[in-house]
Design an enzyme around this catalytic site. Structure first.
Site, PDB file in Angstrom:
ATOM      1  N   ASP A  85       0.810  -1.210   0.000  1.00 11.87           N
ATOM      2  CA  ASP A  85       0.000   0.000   0.000  1.00 11.87           C
ATOM      3  C   ASP A  85       0.848   1.268   0.000  1.00 11.87           C
ATOM      4  OD1 ASP A  85      -2.466  -1.102  -0.011  1.00 11.87           O
ATOM      5  OD2 ASP A  85      -2.791  -0.954   2.152  1.00 11.87           O
ATOM      6  N   LYS A 124      -2.722   4.616  -4.311  1.00 20.53           N
ATOM      7  CA  LYS A 124      -2.922   5.749  -5.201  1.00 20.53           C
ATOM      8  C   LYS A 124      -1.563   6.292  -5.595  1.00 20.53           C
ATOM      9  CE  LYS A 124      -6.566   8.184  -3.818  1.00 20.53           C
ATOM     10  NZ  LYS A 124      -7.335   9.220  -3.139  1.00 20.53           N
ATOM     11  N   MET A 175      -6.927   9.371   9.809  1.00 23.53           N
ATOM     12  CA  MET A 175      -7.535  10.012   8.628  1.00 23.53           C
ATOM     13  C   MET A 175      -8.362  11.232   9.047  1.00 23.53           C
ATOM     14  SD  MET A 175      -8.680   6.464   6.766  1.00 23.53           S
ATOM     15  CE  MET A 175      -8.973   5.538   8.273  1.00 23.53           C
TER      16      MET A 175
HETATM   17  N1  SAH Z   1      -3.592   0.402   9.452  1.00 18.47           N
HETATM   18  C1  SAH Z   1      -2.983   1.684   9.713  1.00 18.47           C
HETATM   19  C2  SAH Z   1      -3.954   2.814   9.503  1.00 18.47           C
HETATM   20  C3  SAH Z   1      -4.465   2.938   8.096  1.00 18.47           C
HETATM   21  S1  SAH Z   1      -5.556   4.273   7.901  1.00 18.47           S
HETATM   22  C4  SAH Z   1      -2.395   1.690  11.123  1.00 18.47           C
HETATM   23  O1  SAH Z   1      -2.677   0.779  11.906  1.00 18.47           O
HETATM   24  O2  SAH Z   1      -1.639   2.594  11.443  1.00 18.47           O
HETATM   25  C5  SAH Z   1      -4.482   5.536   7.354  1.00 18.47           C
HETATM   26  C6  SAH Z   1      -4.254   6.540   8.457  1.00 18.47           C
HETATM   27  O3  SAH Z   1      -3.294   6.046   9.372  1.00 18.47           O
HETATM   28  C7  SAH Z   1      -3.684   7.861   7.987  1.00 18.47           C
HETATM   29  O4  SAH Z   1      -4.682   8.708   7.470  1.00 18.47           O
HETATM   30  C8  SAH Z   1      -3.134   8.403   9.275  1.00 18.47           C
HETATM   31  O5  SAH Z   1      -4.146   8.892  10.103  1.00 18.47           O
HETATM   32  C9  SAH Z   1      -2.588   7.130   9.922  1.00 18.47           C
HETATM   33  N2  SAH Z   1      -1.151   6.944   9.663  1.00 18.47           N
HETATM   34  C10 SAH Z   1      -0.559   5.892   9.079  1.00 18.47           C
HETATM   35  N3  SAH Z   1       0.784   6.041   9.063  1.00 18.47           N
HETATM   36  C11 SAH Z   1       1.051   7.212   9.673  1.00 18.47           C
HETATM   37  C12 SAH Z   1       2.235   7.924   9.994  1.00 18.47           C
HETATM   38  N4  SAH Z   1       3.453   7.455   9.694  1.00 18.47           N
HETATM   39  N5  SAH Z   1       2.122   9.100  10.639  1.00 18.47           N
HETATM   40  C13 SAH Z   1       0.916   9.595  10.983  1.00 18.47           C
HETATM   41  N6  SAH Z   1      -0.237   8.974  10.701  1.00 18.47           N
HETATM   42  C14 SAH Z   1      -0.180   7.790  10.067  1.00 18.47           C
END
Ligand code: SAH
Length: 276
Positions: A55, A77, A192
């Protein structure tokens, strides 16, 4: 030092790690970004797969750990093109597994935390494809740690809410009981959450959340590009408009961030260690 690390990683081939069988799909969490935050089991999976379907949130640096000859396929994307729809990704996983490949589905953070891992594994289960889930460090916990923000601390909160700021269409989630969310736990960790932050902040204040509650926005958590911004609930919408914090970002609402001035261990070290 490097020598020892290499040797220890080689030991991951040992038999106490499960065999990655042909025709299986492993849904693997890559952690929030820093390659070192991937689990040993995830690393083992990288060494034994035939193809990685990854992803947008996966740090491509990790893919350099793949043995030669392993295929990679991007399922996010890119360049303004729309992302493949979820059913397409799930069907692709099924096709690859049916070809007898060992399919590593690599996802940011934890695959079951707002990552559609539930949907993907459901589709696999229905199609009779054997799968394994390899949990990862979620951005809403491990990412915050890189900003010196403990998701729980007994002096600030005995509970935490994990919330998404988007529904499937990108809008503020409609079927959320804002009254309950606003009052149930002192700390809200929102994934998000940047795009709809103004609207969500308004809903929370209307439902009784104090307007002066601190809001902290942690962007690119655990990566060298990490930035952290602070504002208040009543000003959060205007702040986002004016400053456009980089994404991905985690939004923390509540006093968990009060610890940050004391606990911010990562900023001074940002340039030191590219692995973790
Ligand atoms: N499965 C992922 C979340 C996916 S949804 C997890 O457990 O972390 C995608 C959201 O995750 C983004 O919009 C943001 O809010 C958060 N996110 C993922 N990686 C991030 C990062 N390195 N720094 C800040 N937010 C992050």
């Amino acid at each position: 030092m490097r020598e020892t690390q290499t040797n220890n990683f080689a030991k991951l081939d040992a038999e106490d790690f499960p065999t990655f069988h042909a025709g299986w799909v492993w849904l693997v969490g890559a952690g929030p970004g820093a390659p070192g935050l991937m689990s040993l089991l995830a690393y083992h999976a990288l060494q034994h797969c035939d193809i990685v379907v990854y992803d947008a949130l996966v740090n491509p640096d990790m893919l350099r750990w793949l043995p030669e000859g392993v295929e990679t396929e991007y399922a996010g994307k890119r360049g303004g093109k729309p992302s493949p729809v979820q059913t397409d990704i799930s069907l692709r996983l099924i096709t690859l597994a049916k070809e007898g490949k060992r399919v590593l589905r690599l996802k940011g953070g934890d695959p079951f935390m707002f990552g559609r891992g539930g949907e993907e594994s459901q589709t696999l289960a229905k199609a009779g494809i054997p799968f394994r889930i390899v949990p990862g460090i979620s951005a809403g916990i491990g990412g915050l740690a890189y900003a010196g923000i403990p998701a729980t601390h007994r002096d600030t909160n005995h509970a935490v809410i994990f919330l998404t700021g988007h529904d499937a269409t990108g809008k503020m989630p409609a079927n959320v009981n804002w009254q309950a969310i606003a009052t149930a736990a002192p700390v809200i960790v929102m994934y998000m959450g940047v795009k709809n932050l103004g609207e969500i902040a308004e809903a929370l204040i209307k439902a009784g959340r104090p307007a002066d509650h601190p809001v902290t926005i942690v962007s690119n958590a655990s990566l060298p590009s990490q930035t952290v911004a602070s504002t208040f609930l009543s000003e959060a919408g205007a702040y986002v408009e004016a400053h456009k914090p980089p994404t991905p970002a985690i939004v923390v609402i509540g006093h968990a961030s009060d610890w940050r001035p004391l606990l911010d261990w990562y900023s001074p070290k940002l340039m030191e260690n590219k692995i973790g």
